[in-house]
Design a protein around this motif. Structure first.
Motif, PDB file in Angstrom:
ATOM      1  N   ARG A 152      42.902  25.256  66.696  1.00 48.72           N
ATOM      2  CA  ARG A 152      43.695  26.487  66.811  1.00 48.72           C
ATOM      3  C   ARG A 152      44.940  26.411  65.939  1.00 48.72           C
ATOM      4  O   ARG A 152      45.316  27.381  65.282  1.00 48.72           O
ATOM      5  N   ILE A 153      45.595  25.253  65.951  1.00 50.47           N
ATOM      6  CA  ILE A 153      46.785  25.080  65.110  1.00 50.47           C
ATOM      7  C   ILE A 153      46.407  25.202  63.641  1.00 50.47           C
ATOM      8  O   ILE A 153      47.108  25.848  62.849  1.00 50.47           O
ATOM      9  N   GLY A 154      45.292  24.586  63.248  1.00 46.19           N
ATOM     10  CA  GLY A 154      44.839  24.690  61.870  1.00 46.19           C
ATOM     11  C   GLY A 154      44.545  26.122  61.475  1.00 46.19           C
ATOM     12  O   GLY A 154      44.874  26.557  60.367  1.00 46.19           O
ATOM     13  N   LEU A 155      43.940  26.868  62.393  1.00 41.24           N
ATOM     14  CA  LEU A 155      43.646  28.271  62.120  1.00 41.24           C
ATOM     15  C   LEU A 155      44.928  29.073  61.928  1.00 41.24           C
ATOM     16  O   LEU A 155      45.029  29.915  61.027  1.00 41.24           O
ATOM     17  N   LEU A 156      45.923  28.819  62.761  1.00 42.38           N
ATOM     18  CA  LEU A 156      47.210  29.500  62.612  1.00 42.38           C
ATOM     19  C   LEU A 156      47.877  29.137  61.295  1.00 42.38           C
ATOM     20  O   LEU A 156      48.508  29.986  60.653  1.00 42.38           O
ATOM     21  N   GLN A 157      47.743  27.890  60.870  1.00 46.01           N
ATOM     22  CA  GLN A 157      48.330  27.471  59.596  1.00 46.01           C
ATOM     23  C   GLN A 157      47.702  28.226  58.435  1.00 46.01           C
ATOM     24  O   GLN A 157      48.402  28.698  57.523  1.00 46.01           O
ATOM     25  N   VAL A 158      46.386  28.362  58.456  1.00 44.99           N
ATOM     26  CA  VAL A 158      45.707  29.067  57.380  1.00 44.99           C
ATOM     27  C   VAL A 158      46.057  30.552  57.402  1.00 44.99           C
ATOM     28  O   VAL A 158      46.249  31.179  56.355  1.00 44.99           O
ATOM     29  N   CYS A 159      46.152  31.140  58.590  1.00 48.82           N
ATOM     30  CA  CYS A 159      46.538  32.551  58.691  1.00 48.82           C
ATOM     31  C   CYS A 159      47.955  32.770  58.160  1.00 48.82           C
ATOM     32  O   CYS A 159      48.230  33.764  57.479  1.00 48.82           O
ATOM     33  N   ALA A 160      48.860  31.843  58.475  1.00 47.50           N
ATOM     34  CA  ALA A 160      50.229  31.945  57.956  1.00 47.50           C
ATOM     35  C   ALA A 160      50.240  31.873  56.439  1.00 47.50           C
ATOM     36  O   ALA A 160      50.993  32.600  55.765  1.00 47.50           O
ATOM     37  N   ALA A 161      49.390  31.020  55.875  1.00 48.36           N
ATOM     38  CA  ALA A 161      49.272  30.952  54.417  1.00 48.36           C
ATOM     39  C   ALA A 161      48.796  32.285  53.855  1.00 48.36           C
ATOM     40  O   ALA A 161      49.304  32.758  52.828  1.00 48.36           O
ATOM     41  N   GLY A 162      47.834  32.909  54.525  1.00 54.13           N
ATOM     42  CA  GLY A 162      47.332  34.201  54.071  1.00 54.13           C
ATOM     43  C   GLY A 162      48.402  35.280  54.072  1.00 54.13           C
ATOM     44  O   GLY A 162      48.485  36.102  53.158  1.00 54.13           O
ATOM     45  N   VAL A 163      49.242  35.288  55.111  1.00 55.05           N
ATOM     46  CA  VAL A 163      50.334  36.277  55.173  1.00 55.05           C
ATOM     47  C   VAL A 163      51.316  36.066  54.025  1.00 55.05           C
ATOM     48  O   VAL A 163      51.761  37.011  53.373  1.00 55.05           O
ATOM     49  N   LEU A 164      51.651  34.803  53.750  1.00 62.82           N
ATOM     50  CA  LEU A 164      52.565  34.514  52.640  1.00 62.82           C
ATOM     51  C   LEU A 164      51.956  34.934  51.308  1.00 62.82           C
ATOM     52  O   LEU A 164      52.638  35.514  50.459  1.00 62.82           O
ATOM     53  N   TRP A 165      50.683  34.644  51.106  1.00 66.92           N
ATOM     54  CA  TRP A 165      50.023  35.070  49.868  1.00 66.92           C
ATOM     55  C   TRP A 165      50.049  36.585  49.732  1.00 66.92           C
ATOM     56  O   TRP A 165      50.146  37.104  48.620  1.00 66.92           O
ATOM     57  N   GLY A 166      49.923  37.281  50.855  1.00 71.13           N
ATOM     58  CA  GLY A 166      49.890  38.741  50.806  1.00 71.13           C
ATOM     59  C   GLY A 166      51.160  39.361  50.256  1.00 71.13           C
ATOM     60  O   GLY A 166      51.144  40.495  49.770  1.00 71.13           O
ATOM     61  N   THR A 167      52.267  38.635  50.306  1.00 70.21           N
ATOM     62  CA  THR A 167      53.521  39.157  49.757  1.00 70.21           C
ATOM     63  C   THR A 167      53.647  38.878  48.264  1.00 70.21           C
ATOM     64  O   THR A 167      54.538  39.437  47.602  1.00 70.21           O
ATOM     65  N   GLY A 168      52.780  38.028  47.715  1.00 69.30           N
ATOM     66  CA  GLY A 168      52.906  37.625  46.317  1.00 69.30           C
ATOM     67  C   GLY A 168      52.736  38.768  45.344  1.00 69.30           C
ATOM     68  O   GLY A 168      53.517  38.918  44.391  1.00 69.30           O
ATOM     69  N   GLY A 169      51.701  39.578  45.528  1.00 65.75           N
ATOM     70  CA  GLY A 169      51.463  40.696  44.615  1.00 65.75           C
ATOM     71  C   GLY A 169      52.611  41.674  44.598  1.00 65.75           C
ATOM     72  O   GLY A 169      52.980  42.220  43.538  1.00 65.75           O
ATOM     73  N   LEU A 170      53.203  41.912  45.756  1.00 66.01           N
ATOM     74  CA  LEU A 170      54.353  42.818  45.840  1.00 66.01           C
ATOM     75  C   LEU A 170      55.524  42.283  45.028  1.00 66.01           C
ATOM     76  O   LEU A 170      56.168  43.018  44.265  1.00 66.01           O
ATOM     77  N   VAL A 171      55.814  40.996  45.167  1.00 67.74           N
ATOM     78  CA  VAL A 171      56.937  40.390  44.440  1.00 67.74           C
ATOM     79  C   VAL A 171      56.692  40.432  42.936  1.00 67.74           C
ATOM     80  O   VAL A 171      57.600  40.724  42.148  1.00 67.74           O
ATOM     81  N   VAL A 172      55.459  40.156  42.516  1.00 68.28           N
ATOM     82  CA  VAL A 172      55.133  40.200  41.086  1.00 68.28           C
ATOM     83  C   VAL A 172      55.328  41.604  40.532  1.00 68.28           C
ATOM     84  O   VAL A 172      55.867  41.792  39.427  1.00 68.28           O
ATOM     85  N   THR A 173      54.924  42.613  41.287  1.00 66.22           N
ATOM     86  CA  THR A 173      55.104  43.998  40.854  1.00 66.22           C
ATOM     87  C   THR A 173      56.581  44.334  40.685  1.00 66.22           C
ATOM     88  O   THR A 173      56.985  44.979  39.708  1.00 66.22           O
ATOM     89  N   VAL A 174      57.406  43.892  41.623  1.00 60.36           N
ATOM     90  CA  VAL A 174      58.843  44.150  41.545  1.00 60.36           C
ATOM     91  C   VAL A 174      59.457  43.447  40.340  1.00 60.36           C
ATOM     92  O   VAL A 174      60.256  44.031  39.587  1.00 60.36           O
ATOM     93  N   LEU A 175      59.095  42.193  40.110  1.00 60.69           N
ATOM     94  CA  LEU A 175      59.635  41.441  38.972  1.00 60.69           C
ATOM     95  C   LEU A 175      59.209  42.064  37.642  1.00 60.69           C
ATOM     96  O   LEU A 175      59.982  42.082  36.673  1.00 60.69           O
ATOM     97  N   HIS A 176      57.999  42.587  37.589  1.00 57.78           N
ATOM     98  CA  HIS A 176      57.532  43.210  36.353  1.00 57.78           C
ATOM     99  C   HIS A 176      58.277  44.514  36.077  1.00 57.78           C
ATOM    100  O   HIS A 176      58.677  44.786  34.938  1.00 57.78           O
ATOM    101  N   SER A 177      58.463  45.315  37.121  1.00 58.56           N
ATOM    102  CA  SER A 177      59.129  46.598  36.934  1.00 58.56           C
ATOM    103  C   SER A 177      60.626  46.445  36.669  1.00 58.56           C
ATOM    104  O   SER A 177      61.210  47.204  35.898  1.00 58.56           O
ATOM    105  N   ARG A 178      61.258  45.449  37.270  1.00 56.64           N
ATOM    106  CA  ARG A 178      62.702  45.270  37.117  1.00 56.64           C
ATOM    107  C   ARG A 178      63.078  44.472  35.885  1.00 56.64           C
ATOM    108  O   ARG A 178      64.066  44.772  35.211  1.00 56.64           O
ATOM    109  N   ASP A 179      62.283  43.418  35.580  1.00 59.50           N
ATOM    110  CA  ASP A 179      62.673  42.484  34.522  1.00 59.50           C
ATOM    111  C   ASP A 179      61.663  42.369  33.392  1.00 59.50           C
ATOM    112  O   ASP A 179      61.908  41.645  32.427  1.00 59.50           O
TER     113      ASP A 179
END
Length: 307
Positions: A13-40
């Motif tokens: 269960r702990i391992g599953l939560l760790q992988v899910c947390a990784a997925g949530v963090l990855w999900g923010t990556g595309g948003l940050v890249v879009t912001v960096l591209h548009s701003r800089d």
């Protein structure tokens, strides 16, 4: 026996939560890249290079502070080929993914690449075992393919995208999904043998070295290489430390106590979080066929690994 079984379930269960947390963090990556591209004006490969380099620096520092540098070196000596392949595969996957994000948008790029990866992994497993999929598995694969076709047919319509080449963006998304599937299979194999921090550090360092030439290429071409705005620098740091160093550390730690389907859980959580953030913060909209296609892909991912 009961105590041992209970401990195993808690670890899973702990391992599953760790992988899910990784997925949530990855999900923010595309948003940050879009912001960096548009701003800089930072390109996909430039951001990928900085992300991996910053993650490698953070991981090496963590290994030194926690006195795991010896384990890291031992891992590289024992499994040099696999560690480098996982690192280079991760670098290639994220470069293709970020390029797709800039051309076709966060939602479509994420659902296609991360939804396709577990399907490709399942096909590879049957090919390696020389077995045939069951009727249920064939239906799941058909649903995933139908979803991919629906999203592909409506890409670039109904949602604002940073680029104007949705066809190329979809090709990059499919390529990133294939690369992610292959890298996950290799990473899962290696994660069972070595320390998760050591694996993450070795793979990330290898990926950083592979992407460094892209920084030199961008500088030579006169393209933006590094933002000067403090907020953009903070976003770049977050991209490297949180969505790379921490997320992959969580992934490999989770894969030590869960089955290979844990990687699929991560690919399922990432599209959901990415699409939600894109809709809330970027105003992206998907047409009805694209939404249906996304639902089919995500349903296929769940059904494929449901026990």
């Amino acid at each position: 026996m009961a105590t041992r079984t209970g401990s195993t379930h808690r670890s899973a269960r702990i391992g599953l939560l760790q992988v899910c947390a990784a997925g949530v963090l990855w999900g923010t990556g595309g948003l940050v890249v879009t912001v960096l591209h548009s701003r800089d004006g930072l390109g996909a490969m430039t951001v990928s290079a900085w992300r991996t380099a910053l993650a490698a620096i953070a991981l090496v520092a963590f290994a030194v502070v926690t006195r795991r540098s010896g384990v890291v070196l031992a891992t590289m000596r024992t499994h040099p080929v696999l560690a480098v392949l996982v690192g280079c595969g991760t670098a290639l996957y994220q470069g293709l993914y970020f390029g797709s994000v800039l051309l076709v948008g966060v939602s479509v790029a994420t659902v296609v690449s991360l939804g396709l990866a577990p399907i490709l992994a399942a096909v590879w497993e049957h090919a390696a075992a020389r077995s045939r999929p069951s009727m249920r598995e064939a239906g799941v694969l058909a649903a995933a393919l139908a979803g991919l076709v629906l999203i592909s047919a409506t890409a670039g319509h109904g949602s604002p995208t940073p680029g104007n080449r949705p066809g190329l963006g979809l090709v990059l998304a499919v390529a990133s999904g294939a690369t992610y599937a292959a890298t996950t299979v290799l990473g899962h194999t290696l994660a069972q043998r070595v320390d998760s921090v050591a694996l993450t550090t070795c793979a990330t360092a290898a990926g950083a070295l592979a992407l460094l030439p892209f920084l030199a290429t961008a500088a030579t071409a006169g393209q933006p290489v590094l933002p000067t705005d403090p907020a953009s620098l903070a976003l770049l740091g977050y991209l490297g430390v949180a969505t790379m160093a921490l997320a992959y550390g969580l992934l490999y730690a989770g894969l030590r106590t869960t089955s290979g389907s844990a990687a699929t859980v991560a690919t399922l959580v990432e599209p959901l979080s990415a699409v939600l953030l894109a809709a809330l913060l970027l105003g992206e909209r998907l047409t009805a066929p694209a939404l249906l296609g996304g639902a089919l892909i995500l349903a296929a991912v769940v059904a494929l690994h449901r026990r």
